[in-house]
Design an enzyme around this catalytic site. Structure first.
Site, PDB file in Angstrom:
ATOM      1  N   SER A 157       0.829  -1.196   0.000  1.00 56.86           N
ATOM      2  CA  SER A 157       0.000   0.000   0.000  1.00 56.86           C
ATOM      3  C   SER A 157       0.873   1.260   0.000  1.00 56.86           C
ATOM      4  O   SER A 157       1.668   1.449  -0.918  1.00 56.86           O
ATOM      5  CB  SER A 157      -0.952  -0.044   1.195  1.00 56.86           C
ATOM      6  N   ASP A 186      -9.052  -4.292  -6.078  1.00 58.87           N
ATOM      7  CA  ASP A 186      -8.554  -3.319  -5.105  1.00 58.87           C
ATOM      8  C   ASP A 186      -9.402  -2.048  -5.176  1.00 58.87           C
ATOM      9  O   ASP A 186      -9.426  -1.358  -6.198  1.00 58.87           O
ATOM     10  CB  ASP A 186      -7.087  -3.004  -5.424  1.00 58.87           C
ATOM     11  N   HIS A 244      -7.219  -5.222  -1.958  1.00 66.73           N
ATOM     12  CA  HIS A 244      -6.050  -4.423  -1.582  1.00 66.73           C
ATOM     13  C   HIS A 244      -5.217  -5.102  -0.510  1.00 66.73           C
ATOM     14  O   HIS A 244      -4.005  -4.892  -0.428  1.00 66.73           O
ATOM     15  CB  HIS A 244      -6.540  -3.061  -1.077  1.00 66.73           C
TER      16      HIS A 244
END
Length: 291
Positions: free
Chosen positions: A160, A206, A238
């Site tokens: 991320s 995601d 995600h």
């Protein structure tokens, strides 16, 4: 001509032929002295553990300049030579525990890996990039396992915002040998400054960092990276990198082996790459070849 002499000449010719085959099978740019571990197979890079036994050591944030508390995973052998080093950052609001599974898995393939907590769970990608580099500097400069790490063979990974941080680190330190953003997030979509081989891993579903506005533009705009690849996890979210994932592990291991260890035996897994299918685990794969 006496038979023994004929046999000797035949053996000599065979030895020369074999030597020629071996020599031509290794590109001139490859350096086998850095290779660690046996010849790979799909099973070996997909396994939960590689050929090296691994130990770990914890580091308090009192002793980690520039980043938070950390764990270092390293091969226990001291006879195989030094190993490449890999630093891994967690994502926004996340702790080290979310990416800890990657530590022993990658280390068992012949790397020294440091996973860490960030200074703040709210640190943005640029700060996480700085912390990735600080972790590598600590690993090679003052950690208890520094003698096991080759300071010229280093890589960064992150999830991320940590993935966005991996791109930031590669931009700031072109000497890095590999970068792997995992479902990365960054407001910057163009990376012409990056000159590090980069594997971008995205997730089809995601909703936090959609591949259409993050991972795919990252890949498309790594225009000066000597090699790059994009792997998309089918029907994944995600948070796919936060738990053990064979596709993430196997592709990351192959990338690190190929570019940190310069091990051309791993090219077979990257070029042309894994198969893509509607019902498979990979929904998209793109790469610059021949690697």
């Amino acid at each position: 001509m006496p038979l023994p002499r004929l046999v000797a000449r035949a053996l000599a010719a065979l030895a020369l032929a074999l030597a020629t085959v071996v020599a031509t099978s290794i590109p001139a740019s490859a350096d086998p002295s850095w290779w660690r571990g046996p010849a790979p197979t799909q099973a070996s890079i997909s396994a939960e553990r590689g050929s090296f036994a691994v130990s770990s050591t914890s580091v308090s944030n009192w002793y980690t300049p520039g980043f938070g508390s950390a764990t270092i995973y390293y091969p226990t052998t001291t006879t195989a030579g030094t190993f490449g080093g890999v630093a891994i950052s967690p994502g926004y609001t996340a702790s080290e525990s979310t990416i800890a599974w990657l530590g022993p898995r990658i280390a068992s393939q012949g790397f020294v890996v440091i996973t860490f907590n960030t200074n703040s769970r709210y640190d943005q990608p640029a700060a996480r990039g700085d912390q990735l580099l600080a972790a590598l500097d600590y690993l090679t400069g003052s950690s208890s396992v520094r003698s096991r790490v080759d300071g010229s063979r280093l890589a960064v990974m992150g999830h991320s915002m940590g993935g966005g941080g991996a791109l930031e680190a590669a931009k700031d330190r072109p000497s890095l040998q590999a970068a792997i953003p995992l479902t990365g997030w960054n407001t910057d979509k163009t990376w012409p400054e990056v000159r590090t081989p980069t594997l971008v891993i995205g997730a089809e579903n995601d909703s936090v960092a959609p591949v259409s506005s993050h991972s795919i533009p990252f890949y498309d705009n790594l225009t000066n990276a000597p090699e790059r690849a994009y792997l998309e996890l089918n029907d994944a979210s995600h948070f796919a990198p936060n738990s053990p994932n064979t596709d993430i592990a196997s592709s990351s291991i192959a990338w690190l082996k190929r570019f940190v260890d310069d091990d051309t035996r791993y090219t077979q897994f990257l070029c042309p790459g894994p198969s893509v299918s509607y019902f498979g685990s990979i929904s998209d794969y793109r790469a610059t070849c021949p690697m």
